[in-house]
Design a protein around this motif. Structure first.
Motif, PDB file in Angstrom:
ATOM      1  N   GLY A  98      30.904  38.189 -17.963  1.00 48.38           N
ATOM      2  CA  GLY A  98      32.039  37.997 -16.929  1.00 48.38           C
ATOM      3  C   GLY A  98      32.090  36.863 -16.451  1.00 48.38           C
ATOM      4  O   GLY A  98      32.936  36.391 -15.783  1.00 48.38           O
TER       5      GLY A  98
ATOM      6  N   CYS B  97      32.313  39.457 -29.495  1.00 45.67           N
ATOM      7  CA  CYS B  97      31.789  39.836 -28.208  1.00 45.67           C
ATOM      8  C   CYS B  97      32.295  41.144 -27.961  1.00 45.67           C
ATOM      9  O   CYS B  97      33.608  41.282 -27.805  1.00 45.67           O
ATOM     10  CB  CYS B  97      31.809  38.880 -27.046  1.00 45.67           C
ATOM     11  N   ASN B  99      30.690  43.107 -25.140  1.00 45.02           N
ATOM     12  CA  ASN B  99      30.198  43.205 -23.855  1.00 45.02           C
ATOM     13  C   ASN B  99      31.323  43.811 -22.910  1.00 45.02           C
ATOM     14  O   ASN B  99      32.690  43.432 -23.124  1.00 45.02           O
ATOM     15  CB  ASN B  99      29.459  42.004 -23.449  1.00 45.02           C
ATOM     16  N   PRO B 101      33.008  43.080 -19.939  1.00 47.44           N
ATOM     17  CA  PRO B 101      34.319  42.333 -19.576  1.00 47.44           C
ATOM     18  C   PRO B 101      35.180  42.073 -20.819  1.00 47.44           C
ATOM     19  O   PRO B 101      36.468  42.265 -20.448  1.00 47.44           O
ATOM     20  CB  PRO B 101      33.670  40.980 -19.068  1.00 47.44           C
ATOM     21  N   CYS B 102      34.545  41.999 -22.047  1.00 43.15           N
ATOM     22  CA  CYS B 102      35.553  41.659 -23.159  1.00 43.15           C
ATOM     23  C   CYS B 102      36.128  43.216 -23.465  1.00 43.15           C
ATOM     24  O   CYS B 102      37.313  43.482 -24.096  1.00 43.15           O
ATOM     25  CB  CYS B 102      35.024  41.178 -24.213  1.00 43.15           C
ATOM     26  N   CYS B 138      27.935  38.168 -24.462  1.00 43.36           N
ATOM     27  CA  CYS B 138      28.741  37.332 -23.800  1.00 43.36           C
ATOM     28  C   CYS B 138      28.736  35.945 -24.410  1.00 43.36           C
ATOM     29  O   CYS B 138      27.574  35.198 -24.392  1.00 43.36           O
ATOM     30  CB  CYS B 138      28.503  37.289 -22.477  1.00 43.36           C
ATOM     31  N   PHE B 139      29.703  35.486 -24.611  1.00 42.88           N
ATOM     32  CA  PHE B 139      29.901  33.791 -25.335  1.00 42.88           C
ATOM     33  C   PHE B 139      30.337  33.154 -23.943  1.00 42.88           C
ATOM     34  O   PHE B 139      30.465  31.770 -24.180  1.00 42.88           O
ATOM     35  CB  PHE B 139      30.998  33.672 -26.185  1.00 42.88           C
ATOM     36  N   ALA B 141      33.324  33.247 -22.421  1.00 45.87           N
ATOM     37  CA  ALA B 141      34.647  33.128 -22.618  1.00 45.87           C
ATOM     38  C   ALA B 141      35.552  34.295 -22.271  1.00 45.87           C
ATOM     39  O   ALA B 141      36.296  34.463 -22.870  1.00 45.87           O
ATOM     40  CB  ALA B 141      34.711  32.344 -24.374  1.00 45.87           C
ATOM     41  N   CYS B 142      34.875  35.008 -21.570  1.00 43.36           N
ATOM     42  CA  CYS B 142      35.535  36.301 -21.269  1.00 43.36           C
ATOM     43  C   CYS B 142      36.986  36.431 -20.923  1.00 43.36           C
ATOM     44  O   CYS B 142      37.437  37.358 -21.079  1.00 43.36           O
ATOM     45  CB  CYS B 142      34.662  37.091 -20.405  1.00 43.36           C
ATOM     46  N   VAL B 147      37.311  37.602 -28.307  1.00 47.30           N
ATOM     47  CA  VAL B 147      36.770  36.444 -28.693  1.00 47.30           C
ATOM     48  C   VAL B 147      35.983  36.490 -29.916  1.00 47.30           C
ATOM     49  O   VAL B 147      35.110  37.537 -29.780  1.00 47.30           O
ATOM     50  CB  VAL B 147      36.182  35.682 -27.755  1.00 47.30           C
TER      51      VAL B 147
HETATM   52  S1  FES Z   1      31.771  39.303 -21.979  1.00 50.68           S
HETATM   53 FE1  FES Z   1      32.722  38.742 -24.217  1.00 50.68          FE
HETATM   54  S2  FES Z   1      32.841  36.571 -23.666  1.00 50.68           S
HETATM   55 FE2  FES Z   1      31.567  37.241 -22.112  1.00 50.68          FE
END
Ligand code: FES
Ligand SMILES: Cc1cc2nc3c(=O)[nH]c(=O)nc-3n(C[C@H](O)[C@H](O)[C@H](O)COP(=O)(O)O)c2cc1C
Ligand code: SF4
Lengths: 434, 177
Positions: A98, B97, B99, B101-102, B138-139, B141-142, B147
């Motif tokens: 996030g 990614c 995760n 948020p993405c 997570c990169f 870059a969410c 991404v």
């Molecule tokens: S959750 Fe995907 S880049 Fe941060």
């Protein structure tokens, strides 16, 4: 380098990200924005290092990396009389799900970090510094290298900076895909060329840090706030926010909003205003839940969130933490079990494995949430999840254990019905991807 | 003197990297005090991986020798950090990614599209050896979700199915050239 979004609107109160358009990152542009004035001032006036630290203390600046520890206080822990090498480290390993604010500082305003670190090095007597950049943002790392080169060429880094007698050598280095290296002592291990396994504390890095020498580690955004504080004074910075919550903070807003992005606002802004800045809820949906400080922090339901202001103390009072400033927004179409499942997988995957409660516990949490999500949940599972969480939190070397446990407890606390529904009906209330 | 140097087998002494790569590694080593060459190991392995596409035992042994580290310490690092590949991969490693948020911005759909389009699951390589698909965390870059990282270095933002198709077409054409 990715094209900057059509417009970089970080909000009217931005200090660190003010006046950026995605292209004006160079040294000349930074100087035109008033850059390096603070560094030049303290070098020209030979301000006593202790006074620089005092100014930062006065500003109420708190660490922007997650824990919110007062920065000036942290700096004062560095032994002033120590005659050997002391190190300064910037934590740009931004990997908290996030969070993507440090990336914008590094690629669009890299000199503000360099100036902030140079001032910090002066204040603490560090001759060497390292900026540890997250491995996945390679173009940003290269941007940092270019900016560093510019600063050395201009005599703003290196030996005898601007003829002042003060020397500071700064280097960029990078990780290669390990979330745990964002934890400060794991980062030090990584810098020393090892696996990123957190160290037991105490001793703290201010006594035994990089190569066993006194070391201060701060987040990118923390250092980036320093030039403004020196230029305008600690009190001015404090007054932007609230007592004990000085200055501006960059919030990375993701999830079900119209315009995900970074917004730099005065600490204490009502959550509802931040949501407006991000364009409001996507598609006119309703807010269901929000994780206000990155995936490691407790989730809060809509009604509590809407009544909360965005600063360290207010969010803590509401039952969560400001953390890294990642605001994850979920609307009424989102399944809380599925959301927690993805987060639990992350902590299981990223646990470094050296503490049993974390290594075993994160796997356990993930498996139990997984069976609930897939219609195999048992009635005792919710209590089991809470008991496993309780047995991880506070019993590990680093805070990743807590980071895995806290979300679980909060998801069940606020959305227990939804978990129970999964267990009773073997299916989801909302048949969505997340 | 470290063990690698004392007992270094012949393979340790074979130059496994181009002079350009060695120059870049030297630049990384110079960032640290001379007695701490080991600090450059992540950078050195990344440079080596760029050159060979993945890290074989021989390549890692060479890096160990070059930095004066026991080989085992290099293997530990190479297997700890996700972006290193100690097994061969396809010509293009795509990491997406997924995760939370993405995922809230269509990353799960994007991942499903990639799997279907390439006919492989996470952790697999296409039969023609062109693409390997990996699930990433997570990169940082969410805001740009979904991404996709190509071979660790090139980040592609806002990858809806249409852009994913474009990326696959572009890389497939590049491979033919
Ligand atoms: S959750 Fe995907 S880049 Fe941060
Ligand atoms: C698992 C874990 C991951 C962390 N990741 C980061 C990170 O990516 N960036 C960061 O600045 N701090 C991160 N931290 C916090 C750091 O340990 C440290 O507190 C911080 O860098 C100190 O800087 P600050 O005082 O300026 O916030 C993490 C902590 C833990 C436990
Ligand atoms: S809490 Fe987890 S991540 Fe942290 S040191 Fe222990 S095992 Fe490693």
């Amino acid at each position: 380098m990715n094209a900057p979004s059509e417009f970089l609107d970080y909000g009217p109160d931005a200090l660190i990200l003010a006046g950026l358009n995605g292209r004006n990152w160079g040294l000349g542009d930074y100087i035109a924005r008033g850059g390096y004035e603070a560094l030049k001032k303290i070098l020209a006036e030979k301000v006593a290092p202790a006074n620089v630290i005092a100014e930062v203390k006065k500003s109420g600046l708190r660490g922007r990396g997650g824990a919110g520890f007062p920065t000036g206080l942290k700096w004062s822990f560095m032994p002033q009389q120590y005659s050997g090498d002391k190190y300064l480290v910037c934590n740009s390993d931004e990997g908290e799900p996030g969070t993507f604010k440090d990336r914008d500082i590094l690629r669009y305003n890299p000199h503000i970090l360099i100036e902030g670190m140079a001032i910090a090095a002066y204040a603490m007597g560090c001759k060497r510094g390292y900026n540890y950049v997250h491995g996945e943002i390679w173009d940003t790392y290269e941007r940092c290298e270019e900016a560093l080169e510019e600063a050395y060429q201009a005599g703003l880094l290196g030996d005898n900076i601007l003829g002042s007698g003060f020397s500071f050598h700064l280097y960029n280095c990078h990780g290669y895909g390990a979330y745990i290296c964002g934890e400060e002592t794991a980062l030090l291990e990584s810098l020393e060329g090892k696996k990123g396994m957190p160290r037991f504390k105490p001793p703290f890095p201010a006594s035994v840090g990089m190569y066993g020498k006194p070391t201060t580690i701060n987040n990118t955004e923390t250092f980036a706030a320093v030039p403004w504080i020196i230029r305008k004074g600690g009190e001015a910075f404090l007054n932007l926010g609230r007592p004990n919550n000085g200055g501006t903070k960059i919030f990375s807003v993701t999830g079900d909003v119209e315009r995900p992005g970074n917004f730099e606002v005065k600490l204490g802004l009502p959550f509802a205003s931040l949501l407006d800045m991000a364009g409001g809820m996507r598609g006119g949906h309703k807010l269901k839940a929000c994780i206000p400080g990155g995936s490691s922090m407790p989730v809060l339901p809509a009604d509590i969130m809407m009544a909360t202001d965005m600063d360290y103390d207010s969010i803590a009072k509401a039952g969560s933490m400001l953390g890294s400033g990642a605001v994850i927004i979920m609307d009424e179409t989102r399944c809380m079990v599925r959301s927690l499942l993805r987060l639990s997988y992350f902590y299981f995957e990223e646990s470094c494995g050296q503490c049993t409660p974390c290594r075993e516990g994160t796997g356990w949490l993930w498996r139990v949430v997984n069976r609930i999500e897939h219609g195999q949940g048992r009635n005792e599972d919710l209590d089991l999840l809470i008991s496993v969480s309780d047995n991880i939190a506070g019993r590990t070397i680093c805070a990743l254990g807590d980071a895995a446990a806290l979300p679980v407890k909060s998801f069940i606390k606020h959305f227990r019905d939804e978990f129970q529904y999964h267990i009773d009906h073997k299916q989801c209330l909302v048949p969505a991807y997340v | 003197m470290c063990r690698a140097l004392r007992t270094g087998s012949l393979v340790n002494r074979l130059i496994m990297l181009s002079s350009d790569a060695l120059k870049r590694i030297d630049r990384e080593i110079a960032k640290y005090p001379p007695e701490h060459r080991q600090s450059a190991v992540i950078a050195a392995l990344a440079i080596a991986q760029d050159e060979h596409a993945w890290l074989s035992t021989e390549t890692m042994d060479f890096v160990a020798h070059y930095l004066g580290m026991p080989p085992i310490a290099v293997y530990e690092v190479a297997t700890f950090y996700e972006m290193f590949d100690t097994e061969p991969t396809g010509k293009y490693k795509l990491t997406i990614c997924t995760n939370l948020p993405c995922a809230l911005s269509s990353a799960a759909q994007a991942a499903a599209h990639l799997k279907q389009k390439l006919g492989i699951d996470f952790g697999e390589t296409t039969a023609d050896g062109l693409f390997t698909l990996k699930e990433g965390e997570c990169f940082g870059a969410c805001g740009d979700a979904p991404v996709v990282l190509v071979n660790n270095k090139r980040m592609c933002s806002w990858m809806k199915p249409e852009q994913l198709d474009g990326l696959i077409a572009e890389l497939s054409a590049e491979a033919k050239r």
